[in-house]
Design an enzyme around this catalytic site. Structure first.
Site, PDB file in Angstrom:
ATOM      1  N   GLY A 100       0.839  -1.186   0.000  1.00 49.21           N
ATOM      2  CA  GLY A 100       0.000   0.000   0.000  1.00 49.21           C
ATOM      3  C   GLY A 100       0.874   1.236   0.000  1.00 49.21           C
ATOM      4  O   GLY A 100       2.040   1.183   0.426  1.00 49.21           O
TER       5      GLY A 100
ATOM      6  N   GLN B 279       3.082   9.948   1.355  1.00 52.35           N
ATOM      7  CA  GLN B 279       4.375   9.259   1.282  1.00 52.35           C
ATOM      8  C   GLN B 279       5.158   9.623   0.026  1.00 52.35           C
ATOM      9  O   GLN B 279       6.352   9.356  -0.053  1.00 52.35           O
ATOM     10  CB  GLN B 279       4.174   7.735   1.317  1.00 52.35           C
ATOM     11  CG  GLN B 279       3.702   7.220   2.664  1.00 52.35           C
ATOM     12  CD  GLN B 279       3.594   5.714   2.651  1.00 52.35           C
ATOM     13  OE1 GLN B 279       2.595   5.157   2.191  1.00 52.35           O
ATOM     14  NE2 GLN B 279       4.625   5.037   3.131  1.00 52.35           N
TER      15      GLN B 279
ATOM     16  N   CYS C  27       6.671  -0.218   7.256  1.00 52.34           N
ATOM     17  CA  CYS C  27       6.225   0.948   6.483  1.00 52.34           C
ATOM     18  C   CYS C  27       7.331   1.359   5.511  1.00 52.34           C
ATOM     19  O   CYS C  27       8.490   1.402   5.893  1.00 52.34           O
ATOM     20  CB  CYS C  27       5.920   2.099   7.443  1.00 52.34           C
ATOM     21  SG  CYS C  27       5.448   3.630   6.604  1.00 52.34           S
ATOM     22  N   LEU C  28       6.969   1.658   4.277  1.00 51.57           N
ATOM     23  CA  LEU C  28       7.961   2.085   3.287  1.00 51.57           C
ATOM     24  C   LEU C  28       8.650   3.383   3.715  1.00 51.57           C
ATOM     25  O   LEU C  28       9.760   3.659   3.289  1.00 51.57           O
ATOM     26  CB  LEU C  28       7.295   2.292   1.918  1.00 51.57           C
ATOM     27  CG  LEU C  28       6.768   1.033   1.232  1.00 51.57           C
ATOM     28  CD1 LEU C  28       6.015   1.404  -0.045  1.00 51.57           C
ATOM     29  CD2 LEU C  28       7.897   0.071   0.905  1.00 51.57           C
TER      30      LEU C  28
ATOM     31  N   HIS D  55      -3.409   1.388   8.446  1.00 49.35           N
ATOM     32  CA  HIS D  55      -2.055   1.945   8.287  1.00 49.35           C
ATOM     33  C   HIS D  55      -2.060   3.111   7.290  1.00 49.35           C
ATOM     34  O   HIS D  55      -1.499   4.179   7.564  1.00 49.35           O
ATOM     35  CB  HIS D  55      -1.111   0.824   7.824  1.00 49.35           C
ATOM     36  CG  HIS D  55       0.298   1.259   7.638  1.00 49.35           C
ATOM     37  ND1 HIS D  55       1.306   0.919   8.509  1.00 49.35           N
ATOM     38  CD2 HIS D  55       0.873   2.019   6.674  1.00 49.35           C
ATOM     39  CE1 HIS D  55       2.437   1.464   8.083  1.00 49.35           C
ATOM     40  NE2 HIS D  55       2.208   2.132   6.961  1.00 49.35           N
ATOM     41  N   GLU D  56      -2.700   2.909   6.139  1.00 49.02           N
ATOM     42  CA  GLU D  56      -2.702   3.964   5.112  1.00 49.02           C
ATOM     43  C   GLU D  56      -3.533   5.162   5.564  1.00 49.02           C
ATOM     44  O   GLU D  56      -3.176   6.309   5.296  1.00 49.02           O
ATOM     45  CB  GLU D  56      -3.205   3.416   3.773  1.00 49.02           C
ATOM     46  CG  GLU D  56      -2.414   2.224   3.214  1.00 49.02           C
ATOM     47  CD  GLU D  56      -0.914   2.451   3.129  1.00 49.02           C
ATOM     48  OE1 GLU D  56      -0.471   3.611   3.023  1.00 49.02           O
ATOM     49  OE2 GLU D  56      -0.160   1.463   3.182  1.00 49.02           O
TER      50      GLU D  56
ATOM     51  N   HIS E  32      -1.543   7.459   7.607  1.00 46.06           N
ATOM     52  CA  HIS E  32      -0.699   8.364   6.816  1.00 46.06           C
ATOM     53  C   HIS E  32      -1.460   9.625   6.410  1.00 46.06           C
ATOM     54  O   HIS E  32      -0.899  10.714   6.374  1.00 46.06           O
ATOM     55  CB  HIS E  32      -0.203   7.663   5.540  1.00 46.06           C
ATOM     56  CG  HIS E  32       0.992   6.792   5.758  1.00 46.06           C
ATOM     57  ND1 HIS E  32       2.178   7.270   6.276  1.00 46.06           N
ATOM     58  CD2 HIS E  32       1.209   5.482   5.503  1.00 46.06           C
ATOM     59  CE1 HIS E  32       3.064   6.280   6.335  1.00 46.06           C
ATOM     60  NE2 HIS E  32       2.497   5.172   5.875  1.00 46.06           N
TER      61      HIS E  32
END
Ligand code: ZN
Length: 179
Positions: A46, A51, A90-91, A132-133, A136
């Site tokens: 995702g 991000q 997480c990226l 999670h997204e 963000h």
């Protein structure tokens, strides 16, 4: 090469609340295409717009379950229940992960790229991805979801990570940039 650079912890864009999307136009669709390409290149399951430095309430995902890439605009959680511990990464916090407890099941509503209302009832990995997204989009990183012990242990790792990226950015050697 991926169209966008993924922002990492320490970048102020990751701490801001993203703006609601008013118009779903061709420009937004192109942003989504670029985000999907960036997500696959990472690779990740995702990716939220902040991000890649875009302050919009929007994220993309592909849980690699054969459903293909999807996008949701202006998403929100209207209901959640249960509890599920899952090792989450997480990226934007590369190389680190923690077991985090969150609700297992969520009911998410939003809009798709055609402007239609959509809703998802999601559990486990899919439910986790949504939470999670969505974090963000509200300027919340997973390091803020750690319990006290985890946060204590993570402090140095996170600092080293931020210093590492800082050093890379300060690298003055011309012609050697990876970007
Ligand atoms: Zn993330």
């Amino acid at each position: 090469m991926a169209p966008y650079e993924i922002r990492v912890i320490g970048d102020p864009v990751l701490k801001q609340t993203a703006a609601k999307v008013d118009d779903i136009d061709g420009k937004l669709v192109r942003i989504v295409d670029g985000m999907i390409e960036t997500m696959y290149a990472a690779p990740g399951l995702g990716l939220a717009a902040p991000q890649v430095g875009i302050q919009k309430q929007l994220f993309v995902w592909d849980l690699q379950d054969g459903a293909g890439p999807k996008a949701i605009v202006n998403p929100r959680i209207v209901e959640s229940d249960g509890e599920w511990a899952y090792e989450e990464g997480c990226l934007s916090v590369p190389g680190l992960s923690w077991e985090i407890v969150r609700p297992n099941h969520v009911h998410v509503v939003g809009v798709d790229l055609d402007g239609n209302d959509v809703e998802y009832e999601a559990s486990e990995l899919e439910g986790r991805m949504f939470q999670h997204e969505l974090d963000h989009l509200n300027g919340v990183l997973l390091v803020e979801r750690l319990d006290e012990d985890q946060a204590k242990a993570a402090k140095r790792q996170v600092r080293d990570l931020m210093l590492g990226f800082g050093a890379e950015r300060r690298d003055p050697s011309p012609g050697l940039s990876l970007r």
